[in-house]
Scaffold this active site. Structure first.
Site, mmCIF file in Angstrom:
data_model
loop_
_atom_site.group_PDB
_atom_site.id
_atom_site.type_symbol
_atom_site.label_atom_id
_atom_site.label_comp_id
_atom_site.label_asym_id
_atom_site.label_seq_id
_atom_site.Cartn_x
_atom_site.Cartn_y
_atom_site.Cartn_z
ATOM 1 C CB CYS A 225 -0.843 -0.280 1.323
ATOM 2 S SG CYS A 225 -1.928 1.274 1.411
ATOM 3 C CB CYS B 275 -0.421 2.779 3.689
ATOM 4 S SG CYS B 275 -2.161 1.947 3.269
ATOM 5 C CG ASP B 276 3.059 1.200 4.408
ATOM 6 O OD1 ASP B 276 2.290 1.599 5.579
ATOM 7 O OD2 ASP B 276 2.639 -0.187 4.121
#
Ligand code: NDP
Length: 307
Positions: free
Chosen positions: A135, A138-139
């Site tokens: 992701c 997200c990261d």
């Protein structure tokens, strides 16, 4: 456990299932979550979640899920940590069976999520959250000025690569084929980006590093030549596997995700759906929670109209 007839049985206990339960219980509907033997969904496997609104410092995935669970239980949700085994959705009330129990629901919300498809290469599993991710939204901020690869050739891979260029030093897309599967517009956007390079006909055969990712082994599947690349991040974008195999008679789309008709309704009467098991596009905790809200409101409206 009270008697086994519920207004709604929610199958799955990720952000969509738990959010649906917060709404249904607050609407005074008797609610059961069949949470699975390992409750909580994909966020239980993540570390810091920085993009869930309301947590400016971020929150650990498992802490977020525990907070959602407490909130659902506070309003009276009953939760059983049992795996759904089979259902009879042709009857009214609907029947939901786990390994050890049978429950009845006036309605059902399927919220079983989807699992990331991983490469299954040596060194991958133990480094999820330590350089291996699925992701980028997200990261990506954890990879500022670092070298990363994205594996895959679909729209997700293009999107992940593009998101990563905002932070990473260089992004190489490693694709097993020769002609990308991604839509033209997404390909062009990625190809125009000076930070993105492509490595075609190539497969990641091993993820290197002790504690965290330090590199990858790559094999050219035309020449069989093997090489190593020093990278600190590996983003796997090779698709998702929706958890639908236990449901019979439910319409799926061409990728195996549950089809929705009329907001969150499935093709089966009284059976609704929420979250990643029907969403192959957004796949975020906050959108899953949103879909859970929608399904709960649809169920509430349906039951009110039945009275
Ligand atoms: P796709 O199934 O479209 O693509 C998966 C990619 O991963 C393919 O290139 C495939 O290779 C490759 N792959 C699959 N298995 C392996 C493996 N074991 N090892 C190496 N490579 C592998 O999935 P996506 O997640 O990219 O997209 C899913 C859907 O979501 C699509 O409909 C897409 O259009 C949509 N989407 C739309 C976006 C947007 O419009 N903004 C953003 C993201 C997704 P091969 O091509 O050889 O089969």
């Amino acid at each position: 456990m009270d008697e086994k007839l519920f207004d709604v049985i929610i199958i799955g206990s990720g952000p969509s299932g738990l959010t649906a339960a917060i709404y249904t219980t607050r609407a005074n509907l008797k609610t059961l979550i069949v949470a699975g033997g390992r409750w909580g969904g994909q966020l239980m496997l993540t570390t810091l979640v920085e993009n869930f609104p309301g947590f400016p410092e971020g929150i650990q995935g498992p802490d977020l899920m525990l907070a959602m669970r407490k909130q659902a239980e506070k309003f009276g949700t009953q939760i059983v940590e049992e795996d759904f085994v089979e259902g009879d959705f042709s009857k009214s009330p609907l029947v939901v069976k786990t390994g050890s129990n049978s429950y009845e629901g006036k309605t059902v919300i399927i919220a079983t999520g989807a699992d990331t498809k991983w490469l299954d290469a040596p060194g991958e599993k133990e480094k999820i959250g330590r350089g291996v991710s699925s992701c980028a939204p997200c990261d990506a901020p954890f990879f500022r000025n670092l070298d990363v690869i994205v594996v895959g050739g679909g729209d997700s891979a293009m999107e992940e690569a593009t998101v990563l260029t905002k932070f990473a030093k260089a992004v190489n897309v490693v694709y097993r084929g020769e002609t990308l599967r991604a839509s033209q517009i997404m390909q062009e956007r990625a190809k125009k980006n000076p930070k993105i390079k492509f490595i075609f006909n190539s497969e990641v055969t091993e993820i290197l590093g002790e504690e965290k990712v330090a590199g990858v082994k790559i094999k050219n599947n035309k020449t069989n030549e093997e090489s190593q690349m020093l990278v600190q991040g590996v983003f796997v974008a090779i698709g998702h596997i929706p958890n639908t195999t236990v449901f019979k008679g439910i319409d799926l789309d061409e990728h195996g995700f549950i089809k929705v008709y009329d907001h969150t309704k499935t093709n089966l009467d009284r059976v609704y759906v929420a979250g990643d098991v029907h969403d192959n596009t957004y796949k975020q905790a906050v959108t899953a929670a949103g879909f859970g809200t929608m399904a709960a409101l649809d169920v509430e409206k349906f039951l009110r109209e039945q009275e």
